[in-house]
Every structure is written in C-alpha cells, then in structure tokens.
Enzyme design. Structure first.
Site, PDB file in Angstrom:
ATOM      1  N   MET A  26      -0.859  -2.533  -2.027  1.00  0.00           N
ATOM      2  CA  MET A  26      -1.948  -1.945  -1.240  1.00  0.00           C
ATOM      3  C   MET A  26      -2.816  -3.063  -0.653  1.00  0.00           C
ATOM      4  O   MET A  26      -3.950  -2.819  -0.227  1.00  0.00           O
ATOM      5  CB  MET A  26      -2.783  -0.998  -2.103  1.00  0.00           C
ATOM      6  CG  MET A  26      -1.950   0.190  -2.606  1.00  0.00           C
ATOM      7  SD  MET A  26      -2.920   1.649  -3.001  1.00  0.00           S
ATOM      8  CE  MET A  26      -4.015   1.005  -4.235  1.00  0.00           C
ATOM      9  N   GLY A  27      -2.277  -4.301  -0.655  1.00  0.00           N
ATOM     10  CA  GLY A  27      -3.036  -5.401  -0.066  1.00  0.00           C
ATOM     11  C   GLY A  27      -4.116  -5.915  -0.996  1.00  0.00           C
ATOM     12  O   GLY A  27      -4.091  -5.646  -2.202  1.00  0.00           O
ATOM     13  N   ASN A  28      -5.063  -6.678  -0.415  1.00  0.00           N
ATOM     14  CA  ASN A  28      -6.103  -7.357  -1.205  1.00  0.00           C
ATOM     15  C   ASN A  28      -5.408  -8.191  -2.281  1.00  0.00           C
ATOM     16  O   ASN A  28      -5.708  -8.089  -3.469  1.00  0.00           O
ATOM     17  CB  ASN A  28      -7.068  -6.337  -1.801  1.00  0.00           C
ATOM     18  CG  ASN A  28      -8.320  -7.004  -2.359  1.00  0.00           C
ATOM     19  OD1 ASN A  28      -8.670  -8.122  -1.965  1.00  0.00           O
ATOM     20  ND2 ASN A  28      -8.978  -6.337  -3.279  1.00  0.00           N
ATOM     21  N   HIS A  33       0.218 -10.533  -7.315  1.00  0.00           N
ATOM     22  CA  HIS A  33       1.119 -10.035  -6.269  1.00  0.00           C
ATOM     23  C   HIS A  33       2.041 -11.154  -5.781  1.00  0.00           C
ATOM     24  O   HIS A  33       3.231 -10.943  -5.541  1.00  0.00           O
ATOM     25  CB  HIS A  33       0.325  -9.547  -5.046  1.00  0.00           C
ATOM     26  CG  HIS A  33      -0.532  -8.344  -5.289  1.00  0.00           C
ATOM     27  ND1 HIS A  33      -1.902  -8.402  -5.317  1.00  0.00           N
ATOM     28  CD2 HIS A  33      -0.213  -7.042  -5.492  1.00  0.00           C
ATOM     29  CE1 HIS A  33      -2.388  -7.200  -5.526  1.00  0.00           C
ATOM     30  NE2 HIS A  33      -1.393  -6.350  -5.640  1.00  0.00           N
ATOM     31  N   GLN A  57      -2.825   8.784  -3.374  1.00  0.00           N
ATOM     32  CA  GLN A  57      -2.937   8.479  -4.798  1.00  0.00           C
ATOM     33  C   GLN A  57      -4.371   8.274  -5.262  1.00  0.00           C
ATOM     34  O   GLN A  57      -4.599   7.847  -6.392  1.00  0.00           O
ATOM     35  CB  GLN A  57      -2.055   7.282  -5.166  1.00  0.00           C
ATOM     36  CG  GLN A  57      -2.512   5.945  -4.613  1.00  0.00           C
ATOM     37  CD  GLN A  57      -1.450   4.873  -4.782  1.00  0.00           C
ATOM     38  OE1 GLN A  57      -0.435   4.864  -4.109  1.00  0.00           O
ATOM     39  NE2 GLN A  57      -1.671   3.946  -5.695  1.00  0.00           N
ATOM     40  N   GLN A 150       3.176   3.197 -14.225  1.00  0.00           N
ATOM     41  CA  GLN A 150       3.672   3.337 -12.847  1.00  0.00           C
ATOM     42  C   GLN A 150       5.113   2.835 -12.728  1.00  0.00           C
ATOM     43  O   GLN A 150       5.969   3.511 -12.147  1.00  0.00           O
ATOM     44  CB  GLN A 150       2.770   2.560 -11.888  1.00  0.00           C
ATOM     45  CG  GLN A 150       3.338   2.450 -10.477  1.00  0.00           C
ATOM     46  CD  GLN A 150       2.371   1.829  -9.489  1.00  0.00           C
ATOM     47  OE1 GLN A 150       1.515   2.515  -8.966  1.00  0.00           O
ATOM     48  NE2 GLN A 150       2.497   0.537  -9.227  1.00  0.00           N
ATOM     49  N   LEU A 181      -4.996 -10.022 -13.925  1.00  0.00           N
ATOM     50  CA  LEU A 181      -5.377 -10.082 -12.509  1.00  0.00           C
ATOM     51  C   LEU A 181      -5.227  -8.696 -11.884  1.00  0.00           C
ATOM     52  O   LEU A 181      -4.252  -7.984 -12.141  1.00  0.00           O
ATOM     53  CB  LEU A 181      -4.511 -11.094 -11.757  1.00  0.00           C
ATOM     54  CG  LEU A 181      -4.611 -12.554 -12.212  1.00  0.00           C
ATOM     55  CD1 LEU A 181      -3.916 -13.471 -11.204  1.00  0.00           C
ATOM     56  CD2 LEU A 181      -6.055 -12.989 -12.416  1.00  0.00           C
ATOM     57  N   SER A 182      -6.202  -8.310 -11.084  1.00  0.00           N
ATOM     58  CA  SER A 182      -6.211  -6.993 -10.446  1.00  0.00           C
ATOM     59  C   SER A 182      -7.060  -7.073  -9.191  1.00  0.00           C
ATOM     60  O   SER A 182      -8.071  -7.793  -9.162  1.00  0.00           O
ATOM     61  CB  SER A 182      -6.829  -5.966 -11.407  1.00  0.00           C
ATOM     62  OG  SER A 182      -7.225  -4.808 -10.691  1.00  0.00           O
TER      63      SER A 182
END
Ligand code: PAF
Length: 279
Positions: A26-28, A33, A57, A150, A181-182
């Site tokens: 979802m980017g950012n 990632h 979602q 998920q 990390l998030s």
C-alpha cells in the site's frame, strides 16, 4: 524501472516476461518492504511492486483517508532496490465499478484476531490481492511475516482456488530496539515511538513464560494485556496460538514450541500496532 498506472500498460509490458515476482503493497514503503522486494527479485524474471491503498480493507473509522501516499519517495526506494515495474493504479482504474464480487475467506481463519477487531478486513485484502494476482499473473508473490494472519489467509486462498502462484513469506524487519517496522510507525510521536517497543517486549515475555513451563494460557494472556494496559496502551489481543491454524493450542501443542506463535495488536495513542513472534 518503469511506473505504470493502468492495467493495459502493465499487461503490455509484462507480456515480455514469463515469471513475474510480485510484492503487493500500500506504499509508504520502509526497509521491511524493500527487503521483500530484494527477496522477490531472484525468484522471477521481472520484479513487480504494486502500490495501492485499498479502500475495501479499511473500516469507516480507520485511516484510509490519511494513509500516507508517498509515490515519488516510494519509487526512488524501489528503483534503488532493483524493482523493474511499479504498478500504481488509481482507484477508478482498479475499481472502475463498485466491487460487487468479493472473496470471503473462511470464518475460522478470517474472523478471529485481526478479523475480529477489523470485520471485513480479510475480505477486502483477499479481494484486492486476487484482483492484483489476475492483473499481474505472478509466478511468485512475497508477503511479510509481520502480517502473520494475512499471509496465512492468502496462502489458503491460493491453495483453495488453485492459483498457480507460489507464496513466499519474508521475515519481519525490526528497528534496533526490536519494534517491527511498519508504515504506521510513522504516526507515532517521539514519546510513543520510545514506548512502542513494549509490544514486542511483551510478546517476548509471553514466550519466556511458556518456556518456563507456564501452561495456563489465560494467565499468560491476561498478564500481557495488563502489562500493556498499565502502561497506557489499549490492547485488542495478546495471545498464544497454533501456527498452522491460529486456533488456541491444545495441551499437546504446548510441549512443542515449534507449533506456537504469539500475536498481539494494541493501540498506542491513536496508532494501532500489530506484531507476532514464533515461539
Ligand atoms: O499488507 C498490505 O500492505 C496490504 O494488506 C496488501 C497485501 C497490499 C493488500 O492491500
């Protein structure tokens, strides 16, 4: 690296390749990632990353509207990581009409834990992921272990719907203090960021209790919930589950640490964080 915004452009470009390796996001983007992209790269003949904030979602009170859209910065990071194609569709491109057809995952896996606190979340995730799979037609797709439930839900979807896609799980990346990390860590104030490590510390405390022979799971879970609540968090769940189905362990599971995972979700201020650690 090319950046495409339409399904037609993406399909035209991917027609030249046989084995796309795909990382949906979802980017950012953060280092977690980027590690997934690097993991995906040797698995295919072209590396595709999608960036799409999927309205389906999010619950109405959640952060769909404020979720950071940082396409330019994301593309720089992806290019440096060796990504070949970024697919960044607009909402009307991915959902040109209301998405009436949806993928509803089975209740016993999708309505517990995250699905209990975020009803409909996994239907939204499965629907967009299946759609992205149909568009990209990857040979392999990589998902992060931080979203433990998920990646299980997606794995089961791929198996039950016989999709010819290998699902690979990438390890959770952590900051030096242990915070997973998030993208949502960016919402934390400096004081909250310092406190945020307590989520993984509390999960580790649950593991230590299990390793010390504590088999009263309710006691372990209540202690963990209280530990965070006493520090000002609003925990949704801190729980010991079986890795293979995320159900509460039976007595015989407790003597096999390799069958167990601890998972947690809790709000710190207005930011909801999740984490998990395999025992
Ligand atoms: O994990 C995420 O970022 C999202 O849930 C996903 C898989 C990209 C679907 O929107």
């Amino acid at each position: 690296m090319i950046v495409v915004h339409t399904v037609a452009e993406l399909r035209a470009h991917l027609a030249n390749f046989k084995r796309p390796a795909f990382v949906p996001t979802m980017g950012n983007l953060h280092e977690g990632h980027i590690a997934l992209v690097k993991q995906a790269k040797p698995l295919g003949d072209v590396t595709v990353v999608s960036i799409f904030v999927n309205r389906l979602q999010f619950l109405p009170h959640e952060d769909f509207g404020t979720y950071p859209r940082t396409l330019e910065a994301d593309c720089k990071k992806l290019e440096a990581a060796g990504c070949d194609v970024v697919f960044a569709p607009s909402e009307p491109e991915l959902y040109p009409e209301p998405q009436g057809y949806r993928v509803t995952p089975p209740t016993e896996l999708a309505d517990i834990l995250e699905g209990h606190f975020r009803p409909g979340f996994f239907t939204g995730v499965c629907t967009v992921v299946l759609k992205l799979f149909n568009i990209v037609q990857p040979r392999v797709a990589v998902f992060g272990a931080k979203d433990y439930q998920q990646q299980m839900v997606i794995r089961r979807m791929v198996a039950q719907l016989a999709l010819p896609i290998e699902i690979v799980t990438g390890a959770t990346l952590r900051a030096d203090d242990g915070l997973a990390l998030s993208s949502r860590n960016g919402y934390l104030s400096a004081a909250e960021r310092a406190e945020a490590v307590q989520l993984s510390r509390t999960l580790k405390g649950m593991i230590v209790a299990l390793q010390n022979g504590e088999h009263n799971l309710a006691a372990i879970e209540q202690h963990a919930m209280k530990t965070l609540a006493d520090r000002g968090w609003h925990p949704d769940y801190l729980t010991v589950r079986r890795r293979h189905d995320l159900q509460p362990p039976q007595a015989e599971d407790l003597t096999h640490a390799d069958r167990l995972v601890v998972l947690g979700a809790a709000k710190l201020g207005t930011t909801r964080l999740i984490d998990n650690i395999e025992v």
